[in-house]
Design an enzyme around this catalytic site. Structure first.
Site, PDB file in Angstrom:
ATOM      1  N   CYS A 338       0.585  -1.869   0.058  1.00 47.44           N
ATOM      2  CA  CYS A 338       0.145   0.388  -0.054  1.00 47.44           C
ATOM      3  C   CYS A 338       0.780   1.847  -0.054  1.00 47.44           C
ATOM      4  O   CYS A 338       0.393   2.015  -0.837  1.00 47.44           O
ATOM      5  CB  CYS A 338      -1.030   0.137   1.423  1.00 47.44           C
ATOM      6  SG  CYS A 338      -0.694  -0.715   2.570  1.00 47.44           S
ATOM      7  N   ARG A 367       7.857 -11.054   5.036  1.00 49.40           N
ATOM      8  CA  ARG A 367       7.038 -11.332   6.544  1.00 49.40           C
ATOM      9  C   ARG A 367       8.377 -11.665   7.462  1.00 49.40           C
ATOM     10  O   ARG A 367       7.881 -13.128   6.815  1.00 49.40           O
ATOM     11  CB  ARG A 367       5.198 -11.197   6.854  1.00 49.40           C
ATOM     12  CG  ARG A 367       4.866 -10.129   6.310  1.00 49.40           C
ATOM     13  CD  ARG A 367       3.582 -10.308   6.183  1.00 49.40           C
ATOM     14  NE  ARG A 367       2.907  -9.740   5.349  1.00 49.40           N
ATOM     15  CZ  ARG A 367       1.492  -9.146   5.174  1.00 49.40           C
ATOM     16  NH1 ARG A 367       0.387 -10.104   6.147  1.00 49.40           N
ATOM     17  NH2 ARG A 367       0.582  -8.373   4.465  1.00 49.40           N
ATOM     18  N   GLN A 385       1.516 -11.478  -3.972  1.00 49.69           N
ATOM     19  CA  GLN A 385      -0.096 -10.848  -3.547  1.00 49.69           C
ATOM     20  C   GLN A 385      -0.509 -10.632  -4.765  1.00 49.69           C
ATOM     21  O   GLN A 385      -0.055  -9.835  -5.354  1.00 49.69           O
ATOM     22  CB  GLN A 385      -0.611  -9.803  -2.569  1.00 49.69           C
ATOM     23  CG  GLN A 385      -0.805 -10.212  -1.227  1.00 49.69           C
ATOM     24  CD  GLN A 385      -0.613  -9.346   0.069  1.00 49.69           C
ATOM     25  OE1 GLN A 385      -0.353  -7.934   0.211  1.00 49.69           O
ATOM     26  NE2 GLN A 385      -0.947  -9.378   0.817  1.00 49.69           N
ATOM     27  N   ASP A 387      -2.515  -8.326  -5.202  1.00 46.47           N
ATOM     28  CA  ASP A 387      -2.840  -6.216  -4.867  1.00 46.47           C
ATOM     29  C   ASP A 387      -2.733  -5.602  -5.175  1.00 46.47           C
ATOM     30  O   ASP A 387      -2.815  -5.304  -6.447  1.00 46.47           O
ATOM     31  CB  ASP A 387      -1.762  -6.188  -3.403  1.00 46.47           C
ATOM     32  CG  ASP A 387      -1.856  -5.667  -2.284  1.00 46.47           C
ATOM     33  OD1 ASP A 387      -2.845  -5.530  -2.010  1.00 46.47           O
ATOM     34  OD2 ASP A 387      -1.099  -5.017  -1.389  1.00 46.47           O
ATOM     35  N   HIS A 389      -5.321  -1.342  -5.211  1.00 48.00           N
ATOM     36  CA  HIS A 389      -5.392  -0.567  -4.178  1.00 48.00           C
ATOM     37  C   HIS A 389      -6.832   0.492  -4.731  1.00 48.00           C
ATOM     38  O   HIS A 389      -6.529   0.987  -5.921  1.00 48.00           O
ATOM     39  CB  HIS A 389      -4.331   1.065  -3.494  1.00 48.00           C
ATOM     40  CG  HIS A 389      -3.656  -0.042  -2.491  1.00 48.00           C
ATOM     41  ND1 HIS A 389      -2.637  -0.980  -3.118  1.00 48.00           N
ATOM     42  CD2 HIS A 389      -3.908  -0.385  -1.598  1.00 48.00           C
ATOM     43  CE1 HIS A 389      -1.714  -1.435  -1.907  1.00 48.00           C
ATOM     44  NE2 HIS A 389      -3.072  -1.592  -0.517  1.00 48.00           N
ATOM     45  N   LYS A 469     -12.181  -4.055   7.796  1.00 46.23           N
ATOM     46  CA  LYS A 469     -12.179  -4.834   6.438  1.00 46.23           C
ATOM     47  C   LYS A 469     -13.407  -6.031   6.219  1.00 46.23           C
ATOM     48  O   LYS A 469     -13.609  -6.725   7.276  1.00 46.23           O
ATOM     49  CB  LYS A 469     -10.915  -5.221   6.180  1.00 46.23           C
ATOM     50  CG  LYS A 469     -10.664  -6.530   7.205  1.00 46.23           C
ATOM     51  CD  LYS A 469      -9.700  -7.125   7.282  1.00 46.23           C
ATOM     52  CE  LYS A 469      -8.869  -8.139   8.824  1.00 46.23           C
ATOM     53  NZ  LYS A 469      -7.788  -9.057   8.792  1.00 46.23           N
ATOM     54  N   HIS A 515      -7.797  -0.711   0.249  1.00 41.69           N
ATOM     55  CA  HIS A 515      -6.923  -2.073  -0.235  1.00 41.69           C
ATOM     56  C   HIS A 515      -8.044  -3.538  -0.063  1.00 41.69           C
ATOM     57  O   HIS A 515      -8.413  -3.745   0.282  1.00 41.69           O
ATOM     58  CB  HIS A 515      -6.019  -2.154   0.733  1.00 41.69           C
ATOM     59  CG  HIS A 515      -5.679  -1.190   2.070  1.00 41.69           C
ATOM     60  ND1 HIS A 515      -4.060  -0.982   2.367  1.00 41.69           N
ATOM     61  CD2 HIS A 515      -6.134  -0.285   2.768  1.00 41.69           C
ATOM     62  CE1 HIS A 515      -4.263  -0.024   2.238  1.00 41.69           C
ATOM     63  NE2 HIS A 515      -4.965   0.810   2.956  1.00 41.69           N
TER      64      HIS A 515
END
Length: 640
Positions: A338, A367, A385, A387, A389, A469, A515
């Protein structure tokens, strides 16, 4: 008089204080025998789960809990954990007991003992548990003063239990549960007697640090499962056997998809076949981005620590981040994408007319997960991911959430998942942003699910530190649940990082940031796919569509020609020209779960045809290559 209101609205009156057990027996002898506990609520107070011995002293609402209820199953499992500890102490008096909670589908209890427990020990413990059940010993609750309880447990050598009790404030009552000559600390409630614990099985022994701290002693954790009926347990054990057969780690080796090794803990070595599978997933998701208004971007892997501090990640997530240094600057290896996407948004000034702006990235993240939590592809240290946004106005928020849920449902259906569970995770205790902002964000998510008529649960306190979320959970072929997709509303990070757009009045405003991820971690999702399909991937995902096997040397050239023609049509085809018996070739490729095996010999070469075998040994007969190509292409297009 005490008036008890039952779930059906009926009321019963008793001349004075009455126990849950007495109420159950007054309704019927069968219910009295089946009662495991009760849910009691007095006007103005929350509902509490209590023992059958609990005495109700004023007017109240009461629901009798039996083994048919979810609470009843929890009572059985919690009580079986104590039954396990009782049996261990009976057989191994020198063992010290620590904690024994309920977990999904069962329970565990941690013990300190001078030597490792063996499979033979587990068998003996389970036999002792059955013996105690047959004695149907009463389970009774007692309240002690804290210091008396500490002294008692220290006196019998239960130092771990004494340490737990000593950490409880001195003014709180200490509840202990006694069954036979065994007594244990517990808030309860428990079943009224051991005779209610008839269906259980001890599963395995594992290591566990005391209080979860690697600096402490390694304890032995005995896992077990317990159920209300033998059929339920049998179904569960069958599911476990099926899950073991489908284990992605086992199939990954057998199908030559990937491997792990100690030199790269929590990271995956992808083999050609596995990477082909990965590419099919990525190319599909890239088309999803393209067709739904997303612009694909790519942000750096490392960012200066100052940026992670601005976003709040460093304060809330530092222990999970890898860091590195260069020229006296500290950088964080990104655990999420993000902040990078905000920097891309900030690179130019945007008008309200451009919003919503949707960015998507196949972003590689790292991570620092504890080594003990790593689990194949399901929990790794390096992952990618899908991912995305979305930067939008507050007025566009609900519309974007509705559209995302619809898109996610289609993607999951294409991958073979049609049953989705929805949860709204609300504000955690450790968070950023005002309550007013959280109110708006939570309401927008709930309104979006209401609009799409999705039934959902609320998970209090389980949101991210920057926003609430929706969590989308899938149910697989053998009934397991996997949390994958998410959409999170974030009013805080865009403001912290200075994201702005120009509104209709030519004023600078902060956009709302969503997100969102559909698959979540590619690695985890592919692991799920492997297990859901037991390695037999649908043709559109399969690393190989077809293998062409020649029966004898003279037909090898024809087999090679078939492969080349299939490749030119876009199919993933290989040949097996070995001088092996055709039955062996078929058996070996069937074990590799390839969708189709084409067998060619002199007869097929002369006729310009192929003999087709489908997965599972299905003989589809002889057909032209063009006919087979149409069959395969239709299957791929249908994503069946």
């Amino acid at each position: 008089m005490v008036q008890i209101t039952l779930p059906d609205g009926s009321q019963r009156e008793y001349p004075g204080p009455v126990s849950v057990s007495d109420v159950a027996h007054s309704i019927g002898a069968g219910l009295g025998r089946a009662a495991l506990g009760g849910r009691v609520s007095v006007e103005g107070s929350q509902t509490n789960l209590v023992d059958t011995s609990y005495v109700i002293e004023c007017d109240a609402k009461l629901a009798i809990v039996t083994a048919k209820d979810a609470d009843g199953l929890d009572l059985i499992r919690h009580s079986t954990a104590h039954l396990l500890a009782y049996a261990v102490k009976s057989l191994f008096p020198d063992a010290q007991v620590t904690i024994g909670p309920v977990i999904e589908n069962g329970f565990y209890y941690d013990f300190s003992y001078k030597r490792p427990f063996t499979p033979e020990d587990l068998e003996a413990i389970e036999k002792k548990m059955t013996e105690i059940v047959r004695r149907n010993e009463p389970v009774t609750r007692e309240e002690w003063l804290r210091d008396d309880a500490v002294a008692y447990f220290n006196g019998i050598g239960e130092h771990y239990k004494a340490e737990i009790i000593a950490s409880i404030p001195s003014n709180e009552p200490i509840s202990l549960y006694r069954e036979g000559d065994f007594i244990d600390l517990c808030r309860g409630p428990h079943v009224p007697s051991t005779g209610h614990l008839k269906v259980f099985k001890l599963m395995k022994v594992a290591g566990a640090y005391w209080r979860g701290d690697s600096k402490n002693e390694m304890l032995q954790r005995i896992y077990g499962t317990a159920w209300a009926s033998k059929d339920d347990q049998s179904n569960y054990l069958t599911m476990l056997e099926e899950a073991e057969r489908r284990d992605h780690r086992k199939l990954g080796r057998e199908l030559d998809f990937f491997h792990f090794q100690d030199e790269a803990p929590g990271l995956i070595f992808w083999h050609p076949k596995g990477w082909t599978l990965w590419q099919q997933v990525e190319q599909y998701m890239r088309a999803v981005y393209r067709d739904n208004g997303y612009q694909e971007v790519k942000a750096p892997q490392i960012l200066d620590l100052s940026l992670w501090k601005k976003t709040g990640h460093w304060d809330n997530y530092a222990e999970n981040m890898f860091t590195t240094e260069s020229e006296n600057r500290t950088y964080g290896l990104k655990p999420m994408n993000c902040p990078g996407h905000v920097q891309i948004f900030n690179s130019g000034l945007h008008s309200y007319r451009e919003l919503p702006i949707r960015y998507g990235e196949f972003g590689q993240c790292h991570r620092n997960e504890p080594s003990g939590s790593l689990h194949g592809m399901m929990r790794v240290r390096g992952f990618t991911q899908d991912d995305g946004h979305i930067f939008c106005t507050e007025d566009q928020l609900q519309e974007e959430c509705v559209a995302f849920t619809a898109l996610l449902q289609k993607v999951y259906a294409d991958f073979g998942f049609t049953e989705i569970l929805y949860k709204v995770a609300t504000r955690p205790e450790k968070r950023i942003g005002s309550d007013e902002v959280w109110d708006k964000a939570e309401q927008a998510l709930m309104d979006s699910l209401n609009h799409t008529q999705c039934q959902y649960e609320v998970s209090p306190g389980e949101g991210a530190f920057y926003g609430p979320k929706i969590e989308y959970t899938l149910k697989d072929a053998i009934g397991r649940h996997w949390q994958c997709g998410t959409i999170q509303v974030d009013f805080s990070m865009p403001q912290r990082l200075g994201a702005e757009y120009v509104d209709q009045a030519d004023q600078r405003q902060t956009p709302v940031m969503l997100h969102r991820a559909i698959l979540g971690s590619f690695e985890r999702f592919i692991g799920m796919l492997i297990e859901n399909h037991a390695g037999a991937m649908p043709a559109w995902l399969s690393p190989e569509h077809v293998v062409v096997c020649c029966i004898s040397e003279p037909s090898a050239e024809y087999a090679g020609e078939i492969v080349q023609r299939l490749k030119k049509q876009g199919f993933r085809a290989t040949s097996d020209l070995r001088a092996e018996k055709i039955t062996r070739k078929i058996r070996e490729h069937s074990m590799q779960k390839i969708p189709y095996i084409l067998v060619v010999g002199e007869k097929e070469r002369e006729a310009g045809s192929v003999a087709v075998r489908g997965r599972g040994g299905v003989d589809l007969g002889v057909m032209s290559l063009d006919g087979f190509s149409v069959l395969l292409q239709n299957e791929i297009n249908a994503r069946a």
